[in-house]
Scaffold this motif. Structure first.
Motif, PDB file in Angstrom:
ATOM      1  N   VAL A  36      14.188 -32.864 -21.826  1.00  0.00           N
ATOM      2  CA  VAL A  36      15.302 -31.955 -22.101  1.00  0.00           C
ATOM      3  C   VAL A  36      16.545 -32.286 -21.280  1.00  0.00           C
ATOM      4  CG1 VAL A  36      13.838 -30.059 -22.898  1.00  0.00           C
ATOM      5  CG2 VAL A  36      14.403 -30.244 -20.456  1.00  0.00           C
ATOM      6  N   ARG A  37      16.608 -33.505 -20.745  1.00  0.00           N
ATOM      7  CA  ARG A  37      17.753 -33.887 -19.923  1.00  0.00           C
ATOM      8  C   ARG A  37      19.038 -33.870 -20.739  1.00  0.00           C
ATOM      9  NH1 ARG A  37      16.245 -39.587 -17.954  1.00  0.00           N
ATOM     10  NH2 ARG A  37      15.312 -39.597 -20.026  1.00  0.00           N
ATOM     11  N   ASN A  38      20.068 -33.282 -20.149  1.00  0.00           N
ATOM     12  CA  ASN A  38      21.416 -33.324 -20.705  1.00  0.00           C
ATOM     13  C   ASN A  38      22.124 -34.536 -20.106  1.00  0.00           C
ATOM     14  OD1 ASN A  38      21.164 -30.817 -22.097  1.00  0.00           O
ATOM     15  ND2 ASN A  38      21.547 -29.745 -20.172  1.00  0.00           N
ATOM     16  N   LYS A  47      12.844 -43.070 -20.682  1.00  0.00           N
ATOM     17  CA  LYS A  47      12.162 -41.793 -20.841  1.00  0.00           C
ATOM     18  C   LYS A  47      10.683 -42.027 -20.598  1.00  0.00           C
ATOM     19  CE  LYS A  47      10.983 -41.915 -25.707  1.00  0.00           C
ATOM     20  NZ  LYS A  47      10.843 -41.138 -26.910  1.00  0.00           N
ATOM     21  N   ILE A  48       9.956 -40.954 -20.404  1.00  0.00           N
ATOM     22  CA  ILE A  48       8.510 -41.041 -20.231  1.00  0.00           C
ATOM     23  C   ILE A  48       7.900 -41.418 -21.577  1.00  0.00           C
ATOM     24  CG2 ILE A  48       6.424 -39.733 -19.712  1.00  0.00           C
ATOM     25  CD1 ILE A  48       8.129 -38.088 -17.727  1.00  0.00           C
ATOM     26  N   ASN A  49       6.951 -42.351 -21.543  1.00  0.00           N
ATOM     27  CA  ASN A  49       6.295 -42.786 -22.781  1.00  0.00           C
ATOM     28  C   ASN A  49       5.770 -41.590 -23.567  1.00  0.00           C
ATOM     29  OD1 ASN A  49       6.735 -45.422 -22.048  1.00  0.00           O
ATOM     30  ND2 ASN A  49       4.584 -46.000 -22.005  1.00  0.00           N
ATOM     31  N   GLY A  50       6.083 -41.577 -24.851  1.00  0.00           N
ATOM     32  CA  GLY A  50       5.588 -40.536 -25.743  1.00  0.00           C
ATOM     33  C   GLY A  50       6.405 -39.266 -25.761  1.00  0.00           C
ATOM     34  N   ALA A  51       7.418 -39.168 -24.927  1.00  0.00           N
ATOM     35  CA  ALA A  51       8.225 -37.944 -24.876  1.00  0.00           C
ATOM     36  C   ALA A  51       9.150 -37.842 -26.079  1.00  0.00           C
ATOM     37  CB  ALA A  51       9.042 -37.894 -23.593  1.00  0.00           C
ATOM     38  N   VAL A  52       9.340 -36.614 -26.540  1.00  0.00           N
ATOM     39  CA  VAL A  52      10.311 -36.295 -27.575  1.00  0.00           C
ATOM     40  C   VAL A  52      11.597 -35.906 -26.852  1.00  0.00           C
ATOM     41  CG1 VAL A  52      10.851 -34.709 -29.467  1.00  0.00           C
ATOM     42  CG2 VAL A  52       8.491 -35.491 -29.119  1.00  0.00           C
ATOM     43  N   GLU A  53      12.722 -36.387 -27.320  1.00  0.00           N
ATOM     44  CA  GLU A  53      13.996 -36.091 -26.669  1.00  0.00           C
ATOM     45  C   GLU A  53      14.761 -35.016 -27.433  1.00  0.00           C
ATOM     46  OE1 GLU A  53      16.237 -39.708 -25.191  1.00  0.00           O
ATOM     47  OE2 GLU A  53      14.876 -40.572 -26.694  1.00  0.00           O
ATOM     48  N   ILE A  54      14.971 -33.882 -26.760  1.00  0.00           N
ATOM     49  CA  ILE A  54      15.855 -32.835 -27.268  1.00  0.00           C
ATOM     50  C   ILE A  54      16.596 -32.280 -26.057  1.00  0.00           C
ATOM     51  CG2 ILE A  54      16.098 -30.636 -28.481  1.00  0.00           C
ATOM     52  CD1 ILE A  54      13.396 -31.156 -29.830  1.00  0.00           C
ATOM     53  N   PRO A  55      17.863 -32.620 -25.890  1.00  0.00           N
ATOM     54  CA  PRO A  55      18.609 -32.098 -24.740  1.00  0.00           C
ATOM     55  C   PRO A  55      18.586 -30.568 -24.703  1.00  0.00           C
ATOM     56  CG  PRO A  55      19.846 -33.829 -25.830  1.00  0.00           C
ATOM     57  CD  PRO A  55      18.683 -33.504 -26.724  1.00  0.00           C
ATOM     58  N   GLN A  56      18.532 -30.016 -23.521  1.00  0.00           N
ATOM     59  CA  GLN A  56      18.458 -28.567 -23.330  1.00  0.00           C
ATOM     60  C   GLN A  56      19.612 -27.848 -24.036  1.00  0.00           C
ATOM     61  OE1 GLN A  56      20.703 -26.960 -20.686  1.00  0.00           O
ATOM     62  NE2 GLN A  56      20.112 -25.029 -21.603  1.00  0.00           N
ATOM     63  N   VAL A  57      20.793 -28.431 -24.015  1.00  0.00           N
ATOM     64  CA  VAL A  57      21.949 -27.788 -24.653  1.00  0.00           C
ATOM     65  C   VAL A  57      21.820 -27.732 -26.177  1.00  0.00           C
ATOM     66  CG1 VAL A  57      23.561 -28.275 -22.768  1.00  0.00           C
ATOM     67  CG2 VAL A  57      23.319 -29.923 -24.644  1.00  0.00           C
ATOM     68  N   ILE A  72       4.012 -27.002 -24.547  1.00  0.00           N
ATOM     69  CA  ILE A  72       5.202 -27.829 -24.420  1.00  0.00           C
ATOM     70  C   ILE A  72       5.412 -28.117 -22.937  1.00  0.00           C
ATOM     71  CG2 ILE A  72       7.625 -28.086 -25.001  1.00  0.00           C
ATOM     72  CD1 ILE A  72       5.633 -27.596 -27.430  1.00  0.00           C
ATOM     73  N   VAL A  73       5.392 -29.395 -22.572  1.00  0.00           N
ATOM     74  CA  VAL A  73       5.585 -29.817 -21.189  1.00  0.00           C
ATOM     75  C   VAL A  73       6.999 -30.388 -21.091  1.00  0.00           C
ATOM     76  CG1 VAL A  73       4.746 -31.275 -19.306  1.00  0.00           C
ATOM     77  CG2 VAL A  73       3.120 -30.290 -20.961  1.00  0.00           C
ATOM     78  N   LEU A  74       7.820 -29.717 -20.300  1.00  0.00           N
ATOM     79  CA  LEU A  74       9.230 -30.061 -20.195  1.00  0.00           C
ATOM     80  C   LEU A  74       9.513 -30.867 -18.947  1.00  0.00           C
ATOM     81  CD1 LEU A  74      10.472 -26.446 -20.840  1.00  0.00           C
ATOM     82  CD2 LEU A  74      10.455 -28.295 -22.504  1.00  0.00           C
ATOM     83  N   TYR A  75      10.447 -31.805 -19.066  1.00  0.00           N
ATOM     84  CA  TYR A  75      10.924 -32.465 -17.853  1.00  0.00           C
ATOM     85  C   TYR A  75      12.412 -32.730 -17.933  1.00  0.00           C
ATOM     86  CZ  TYR A  75      11.009 -37.186 -19.996  1.00  0.00           C
ATOM     87  OH  TYR A  75      11.272 -38.290 -20.768  1.00  0.00           O
ATOM     88  N   CYS A  76      13.002 -32.816 -16.731  1.00  0.00           N
ATOM     89  CA  CYS A  76      14.422 -33.150 -16.606  1.00  0.00           C
ATOM     90  C   CYS A  76      14.548 -34.296 -15.612  1.00  0.00           C
ATOM     91  CB  CYS A  76      15.262 -31.926 -16.258  1.00  0.00           C
ATOM     92  SG  CYS A  76      14.751 -31.013 -14.802  1.00  0.00           S
ATOM     93  N   TRP A  77      15.583 -34.290 -14.794  1.00  0.00           N
ATOM     94  CA  TRP A  77      15.891 -35.440 -13.947  1.00  0.00           C
ATOM     95  C   TRP A  77      15.013 -35.538 -12.704  1.00  0.00           C
ATOM     96  CZ3 TRP A  77      19.045 -38.973 -16.002  1.00  0.00           C
ATOM     97  CH2 TRP A  77      19.903 -38.574 -17.015  1.00  0.00           C
ATOM     98  N   ASP A  78      14.997 -34.484 -11.883  1.00  0.00           N
ATOM     99  CA  ASP A  78      14.309 -34.563 -10.592  1.00  0.00           C
ATOM    100  C   ASP A  78      14.083 -33.160 -10.040  1.00  0.00           C
ATOM    101  OD1 ASP A  78      16.813 -33.738  -9.519  1.00  0.00           O
ATOM    102  OD2 ASP A  78      17.435 -35.835  -9.283  1.00  0.00           O
ATOM    103  N   VAL A  79      13.656 -33.059  -8.787  1.00  0.00           N
ATOM    104  CA  VAL A  79      13.358 -31.755  -8.190  1.00  0.00           C
ATOM    105  C   VAL A  79      14.596 -30.893  -8.018  1.00  0.00           C
ATOM    106  CG1 VAL A  79      11.278 -32.545  -7.024  1.00  0.00           C
ATOM    107  CG2 VAL A  79      13.454 -32.640  -5.824  1.00  0.00           C
ATOM    108  N   TRP A  80      15.785 -31.461  -8.002  1.00  0.00           N
ATOM    109  CA  TRP A  80      17.013 -30.703  -7.819  1.00  0.00           C
ATOM    110  C   TRP A  80      17.602 -30.201  -9.126  1.00  0.00           C
ATOM    111  CZ3 TRP A  80      16.148 -35.419  -5.367  1.00  0.00           C
ATOM    112  CH2 TRP A  80      15.802 -35.304  -4.024  1.00  0.00           C
ATOM    113  N   CYS A  81      17.064 -30.637 -10.218  1.00  0.00           N
ATOM    114  CA  CYS A  81      17.585 -30.276 -11.537  1.00  0.00           C
ATOM    115  C   CYS A  81      16.838 -29.044 -12.063  1.00  0.00           C
ATOM    116  CB  CYS A  81      17.391 -31.465 -12.485  1.00  0.00           C
ATOM    117  SG  CYS A  81      18.066 -31.198 -14.123  1.00  0.00           S
ATOM    118  N   ASN A  82      17.570 -28.102 -12.633  1.00  0.00           N
ATOM    119  CA  ASN A  82      16.921 -26.921 -13.204  1.00  0.00           C
ATOM    120  C   ASN A  82      17.020 -26.877 -14.732  1.00  0.00           C
ATOM    121  OD1 ASN A  82      19.575 -26.174 -13.657  1.00  0.00           O
ATOM    122  ND2 ASN A  82      19.504 -24.325 -12.418  1.00  0.00           N
TER     123      ASN A  82
END
Length: 130
Positions: A36-38, A47-57, A72-82
């Motif tokens: 969900v990275r913007n 991107k992580i293998n197998g991930a579907v890309e849909i930006p959060q916005v 649904i397992v979500l990921y973004c950039w790093d520990v500082w990203c919400n």
């Protein structure tokens, strides 16, 4: 909420990269990994293998593409990203089962887990839009 409840909720709501790898190997059809990275494409070099890309916005416009029967397992950039937390709220409010991948793609790459290259690594870099 006391500390025990806090940490129980945290464990129920997140996956470490290692926990996700193990769970998805045991039950591959139970999960959808969602990136969900913007940000502009030149920042998203992989991107992580197998991930579907849909930006959060854009997430609310694509809810019909996300299966409600899966976790649904979500990921973004790093520990500082919400960004993943923002996406989780959208999905939870719409009846989805959600977990966040702790540490985002940065933690995944630190573990040397597989990624897929998306753009040329020679493009300029900028700050992410978290």
């Amino acid at each position: 909420m006391n500390q025990i409840e806090f940490f129980k909720n945290r464990i129920e709501s997140t996956f470490s990269p290692m926990d996700y790898m193990q769970a998805s190997k045991q039950n591959p059809d139970e999960y959808v990994l969602l990136d969900v990275r913007n940000g502009p494409p030149h920042l998203k070099k992989e991107k992580i293998n197998g991930a579907v890309e849909i930006p959060q916005v854009e997430l609310e416009n694509h809810l019909s593409e996300i299966p409600k029967e899966k976790i649904i397992v979500l990921y973004c950039w790093d520990v500082w990203c919400n960004t993943a937390a923002k996406a989780a709220l959208i999905l939870l409010e719409n009846g989805y089962k959600v977990k966040e991948l702790s540490g985002g793609i940065a933690a995944w790459k630190t573990m040397n887990f597989p990624t897929t290259l998306l753009t040329s690594p020679n493009l300029p870099t900028e700050q992410c839009e978290c």
